[in-house]
Each structure stands twice: as C-alpha cells, then as structure tokens.
Design a protein around this motif. Structure first.
Motif, short mmCIF file in Angstrom:
data_model
loop_
_atom_site.label_atom_id
_atom_site.label_comp_id
_atom_site.label_asym_id
_atom_site.label_seq_id
_atom_site.Cartn_x
_atom_site.Cartn_y
_atom_site.Cartn_z
N ALA A 89 43.23 -26.74 57.84
CA ALA A 89 44.35 -26.74 56.90
C ALA A 89 45.67 -27.12 57.56
CB ALA A 89 44.48 -25.37 56.24
N GLY A 90 45.68 -27.30 58.88
CA GLY A 90 46.93 -27.62 59.56
C GLY A 90 47.77 -26.40 59.86
N GLU A 91 47.33 -25.28 59.38
CA GLU A 91 47.97 -24.00 59.65
C GLU A 91 46.88 -22.94 59.64
OE1 GLU A 91 50.80 -23.11 56.58
OE2 GLU A 91 49.27 -22.82 55.09
N ALA A 92 47.16 -21.83 60.29
CA ALA A 92 46.15 -20.77 60.35
C ALA A 92 46.81 -19.41 60.14
CB ALA A 92 45.44 -20.79 61.70
N CYS A 93 46.14 -18.60 59.36
CA CYS A 93 46.56 -17.22 59.17
C CYS A 93 46.17 -16.45 60.42
CB CYS A 93 45.85 -16.64 57.95
SG CYS A 93 46.18 -14.88 57.69
N VAL A 94 47.02 -15.53 60.82
CA VAL A 94 46.71 -14.72 61.99
C VAL A 94 45.37 -14.01 61.81
CG1 VAL A 94 47.98 -12.65 61.27
CG2 VAL A 94 47.71 -13.16 63.70
N CYS A 95 45.01 -13.71 60.57
CA CYS A 95 43.73 -13.03 60.32
C CYS A 95 42.53 -13.91 60.68
CB CYS A 95 43.63 -12.58 58.86
SG CYS A 95 43.70 -13.92 57.65
N ASP A 96 42.71 -15.25 60.69
CA ASP A 96 41.62 -16.17 61.01
C ASP A 96 41.50 -16.50 62.49
OD1 ASP A 96 40.94 -16.43 58.31
OD2 ASP A 96 42.36 -18.08 58.03
N ILE A 97 42.50 -16.19 63.28
CA ILE A 97 42.50 -16.60 64.68
C ILE A 97 42.56 -15.46 65.68
CG2 ILE A 97 43.51 -18.86 64.19
CD1 ILE A 97 46.22 -17.64 65.17
N GLN A 98 42.62 -14.21 65.20
CA GLN A 98 42.89 -13.09 66.09
C GLN A 98 41.71 -12.65 66.94
OE1 GLN A 98 44.35 -9.94 63.68
NE2 GLN A 98 42.48 -9.73 62.50
N ASP A 99 40.52 -13.18 66.70
CA ASP A 99 39.35 -12.77 67.46
C ASP A 99 39.23 -13.60 68.75
OD1 ASP A 99 37.02 -11.56 68.26
OD2 ASP A 99 35.74 -12.82 67.00
N VAL A 100 40.08 -13.26 69.73
CA VAL A 100 40.06 -13.96 71.01
C VAL A 100 39.79 -13.00 72.17
CG1 VAL A 100 41.46 -15.94 70.34
CG2 VAL A 100 42.58 -13.85 71.14
N GLY A 101 39.25 -11.83 71.86
CA GLY A 101 38.86 -10.89 72.90
C GLY A 101 39.94 -9.95 73.38
N VAL A 102 41.07 -9.90 72.68
CA VAL A 102 42.14 -8.96 73.02
C VAL A 102 42.54 -8.22 71.75
CG1 VAL A 102 42.98 -10.29 75.00
CG2 VAL A 102 43.96 -10.70 72.75
N SER A 103 43.28 -7.15 71.89
CA SER A 103 43.69 -6.35 70.74
C SER A 103 44.68 -7.11 69.86
CB SER A 103 44.31 -5.04 71.20
OG SER A 103 45.55 -5.30 71.84
N GLN A 104 44.83 -6.66 68.62
CA GLN A 104 45.74 -7.31 67.68
C GLN A 104 47.19 -7.28 68.18
OE1 GLN A 104 48.27 -6.00 65.44
NE2 GLN A 104 48.65 -8.14 64.91
N PRO A 105 47.68 -6.17 68.74
CA PRO A 105 49.05 -6.21 69.26
C PRO A 105 49.23 -7.24 70.38
CG PRO A 105 48.35 -3.94 68.98
CD PRO A 105 47.13 -4.80 68.76
N THR A 106 48.18 -7.43 71.18
CA THR A 106 48.24 -8.43 72.26
C THR A 106 48.25 -9.84 71.68
OG1 THR A 106 47.13 -6.90 73.77
CG2 THR A 106 47.15 -9.22 74.40
N VAL A 107 47.48 -10.05 70.62
CA VAL A 107 47.51 -11.36 69.94
C VAL A 107 48.92 -11.62 69.42
CG1 VAL A 107 46.70 -12.62 67.89
CG2 VAL A 107 45.06 -11.41 69.33
N SER A 108 49.54 -10.65 68.79
CA SER A 108 50.90 -10.81 68.29
C SER A 108 51.88 -11.14 69.41
CB SER A 108 51.36 -9.55 67.56
OG SER A 108 50.60 -9.36 66.40
N HIS A 109 51.72 -10.47 70.53
CA HIS A 109 52.57 -10.74 71.69
C HIS A 109 52.43 -12.19 72.15
CE1 HIS A 109 54.28 -10.36 75.73
NE2 HIS A 109 53.15 -10.88 76.18
N HIS A 110 51.20 -12.67 72.25
CA HIS A 110 50.97 -14.04 72.71
C HIS A 110 51.48 -15.06 71.68
CE1 HIS A 110 48.97 -13.17 76.43
NE2 HIS A 110 48.05 -12.43 75.84
N LEU A 111 51.29 -14.79 70.42
CA LEU A 111 51.80 -15.71 69.39
C LEU A 111 53.33 -15.78 69.44
CD1 LEU A 111 49.39 -14.83 66.46
CD2 LEU A 111 49.50 -17.01 67.70
#
Length: 119
Positions: free
Chosen positions: A60-82
């Motif tokens: 779609a050219g964009e991604a919801c955080v809910c679709d990309i957060q499974d990268v092996g780290v916690s959700q707060p860590t995903v937010s930090h990296h984003l």
C-alpha cells in the motif's frame, strides 16, 4: 534523549532529488555529511533496517504499526526505533484513530541513492 534530530532534506524545484552531490563527484560539505550520516546511522541498527524495509516494501506504500511490529522486540522498543527513523527524516507518520501509519519520507531514498551513485 536522542542525539538525532528531525532533518529536512533540501529538494530541487518540486522534484524529490536531494541537493547533495554523489560522494564521488566532490567532497561533501559539513552540513551534507551531518545530514546523510544521521540517516545512515538510523539505518545501522538491524531492527530499524527491518522496520524500514517492511514499510518501504509494503504493497500500500504505507504500513500500520500493527502490521510491522513483529520484529522480535517489544512494542515499546518498536515505537522507539520508529521514532528514531522518523527523527532522521527516513519516515513520515500519520495517526488514524488508535493506529499510526508510516511511509518512507519522499526524499529519503533518493538522497541516499544519489549520494552513493558515481557521477
């Protein structure tokens, strides 16, 4: 506290081509080297690189955080990296309801590609 700041990449007359010359054509100015180093530094983390890749390659050219957060780290860590990717000018984001959608910044890939192109 981060040592990265949000960067505005200068553009040429309505194009998405950044002003920075290829690294092989001339020595980079101090400002251009700081700007580009910030972008490459943000991508130097494997989790950030995976997140950036998931957003850049999303159909779609964009991604919801809910679709990309499974990268092996916690959700707060995903937010930090984003946030680090956003602060470096690599991503833009938009909140829609409870979700945040991310896109690759319009000048991010052209800036990095042009810098690494021979010319």
């Amino acid at each position: 506290m981060s040592n990265l700041e949000t960067l505005e990449l200068p553009l040429i007359a309505g194009d998405v081509t950044p002003c920075c010359p290829p690294v092989t054509s001339a020595a980079l100015s101090e400002a251009d080297s700081v700007r580009m180093a910030t972008m490459f530094k943000a991508l130097a983390d494997p989790v950030r690189l995976r997140l950036f890749s998931r957003i850049a390659s999303h159909p779609a050219g964009e991604a919801c955080v809910c679709d990309i957060q499974d990268v092996g780290v916690s959700q707060p860590t995903v937010s930090h990296h984003l946030k680090k990717l956003r602060d470096a000018g690599l991503l833009t984001s938009e909140r829609r309801g409870t979700w945040v959608y991310y896109r690759v910044g319009p000048a991010a890939l052209p800036a990095m590609a042009r810098l690494l192109t021979t010319g």
